[in-house]
Write an enzyme that holds these catalytic residues in place. Sequence first.
Site, PDB file in Angstrom:
ATOM      1  N   THR A 209      -0.797   7.586  -1.021  1.00 23.74           N
ATOM      2  CA  THR A 209      -2.080   7.515  -1.724  1.00 23.74           C
ATOM      3  C   THR A 209      -2.977   6.393  -1.209  1.00 23.74           C
ATOM      4  O   THR A 209      -4.174   6.374  -1.509  1.00 23.74           O
ATOM      5  CB  THR A 209      -1.848   7.285  -3.223  1.00 23.74           C
ATOM      6  OG1 THR A 209      -1.237   5.995  -3.408  1.00 23.74           O
ATOM      7  CG2 THR A 209      -0.940   8.355  -3.803  1.00 23.74           C
TER       8      THR A 209
ATOM      9  N   ARG B 272       0.842  -1.195   0.000  1.00 20.92           N
ATOM     10  CA  ARG B 272       0.000   0.000   0.000  1.00 20.92           C
ATOM     11  C   ARG B 272       0.876   1.243   0.000  1.00 20.92           C
ATOM     12  O   ARG B 272       1.689   1.443   0.894  1.00 20.92           O
ATOM     13  CB  ARG B 272      -0.904  -0.015   1.236  1.00 20.92           C
ATOM     14  CG  ARG B 272      -1.939   1.085   1.251  1.00 20.92           C
ATOM     15  CD  ARG B 272      -2.963   0.874   2.340  1.00 20.92           C
ATOM     16  NE  ARG B 272      -2.391   0.929   3.684  1.00 20.92           N
ATOM     17  CZ  ARG B 272      -3.109   0.946   4.797  1.00 20.92           C
ATOM     18  NH1 ARG B 272      -4.416   0.866   4.721  1.00 20.92           N
ATOM     19  NH2 ARG B 272      -2.541   1.000   5.974  1.00 20.92           N
TER      20      ARG B 272
ATOM     21  N   ASP C 162       3.057  -6.742  10.746  1.00 20.20           N
ATOM     22  CA  ASP C 162       4.102  -6.454  11.735  1.00 20.20           C
ATOM     23  C   ASP C 162       3.942  -7.331  12.969  1.00 20.20           C
ATOM     24  O   ASP C 162       4.925  -7.832  13.521  1.00 20.20           O
ATOM     25  CB  ASP C 162       4.058  -4.976  12.133  1.00 20.20           C
ATOM     26  CG  ASP C 162       4.656  -4.063  11.072  1.00 20.20           C
ATOM     27  OD1 ASP C 162       5.480  -4.553  10.266  1.00 20.20           O
ATOM     28  OD2 ASP C 162       4.285  -2.872  11.030  1.00 20.20           O
TER      29      ASP C 162
ATOM     30  N   ASP D 290      -1.112  -3.374  12.951  1.00 21.56           N
ATOM     31  CA  ASP D 290      -0.673  -3.888  11.657  1.00 21.56           C
ATOM     32  C   ASP D 290      -0.495  -5.391  11.755  1.00 21.56           C
ATOM     33  O   ASP D 290       0.393  -5.870  12.453  1.00 21.56           O
ATOM     34  CB  ASP D 290       0.643  -3.217  11.231  1.00 21.56           C
ATOM     35  CG  ASP D 290       1.062  -3.598   9.815  1.00 21.56           C
ATOM     36  OD1 ASP D 290       1.348  -4.796   9.581  1.00 21.56           O
ATOM     37  OD2 ASP D 290       1.108  -2.709   8.951  1.00 21.56           O
TER      38      ASP D 290
END
Length: 213
Positions: free
Chosen positions: A112, A108, A207, A204
């Site tokens: 944006t 990602r 992670d 996340d």
Amino acid sequence: MSDTSPAVHLVSHPLVQHKLTLMRQKDRSTNSFRRLLGEISMLMAYEVTRDMPTQLIDIETPLEAMKSPVIDGKKTVFVSIMRAGAGFLDGMLNVVPGARIGHIGLYRDPKTLVAVEYYFKMPQDMHERDAIVLDPMLATGNSAVAAVDRLKETRPRSIRFVCLLAAPEGLKNMQAAHPDVPIYTAAIDRELNDHGYIVPGLGDAGDRLFGTK
């Protein structure tokens, strides 16, 4: 399991919800997080494959011959959206060990939030196979939409999308782009924050799964 819309299936089984609560805890170790994700994926696999087609084969029990149903696991393809999708694979494969595996590499763009593809590898003859796309987090939905866009180019027999958590924004995005693809999730959280993370969420997933943060 209950339906929140024709294409969204909320897997509300108490074992799934219990393990998800443990995963959300911020002090949960990487090892524990990884183990819980594997356990949840195995439990969710039962719901996702509930209407998987079967065929009758001839077998012999200790007492007599009979016809009995089996699934053709080789016709199932688990499509892992790298990298966090890998955490779903082990549990799913415990349930359908004969499945093939495909990979879609997406990241990602931090500015944006658009999904950028860097890897794509699927088994052959996808038109004969049922694809189950795996990604723990359906946040903006951009990665999921891009993955399914790309996957549809291979013309699989069917596509399902499985995630651990979904945000309303991601569900809306995914359903607008691919209304024909059912979504299976263990929870629909409140919203996305300014950084595109699901809240309250669990952080996340990549992670936490790989211990990279």
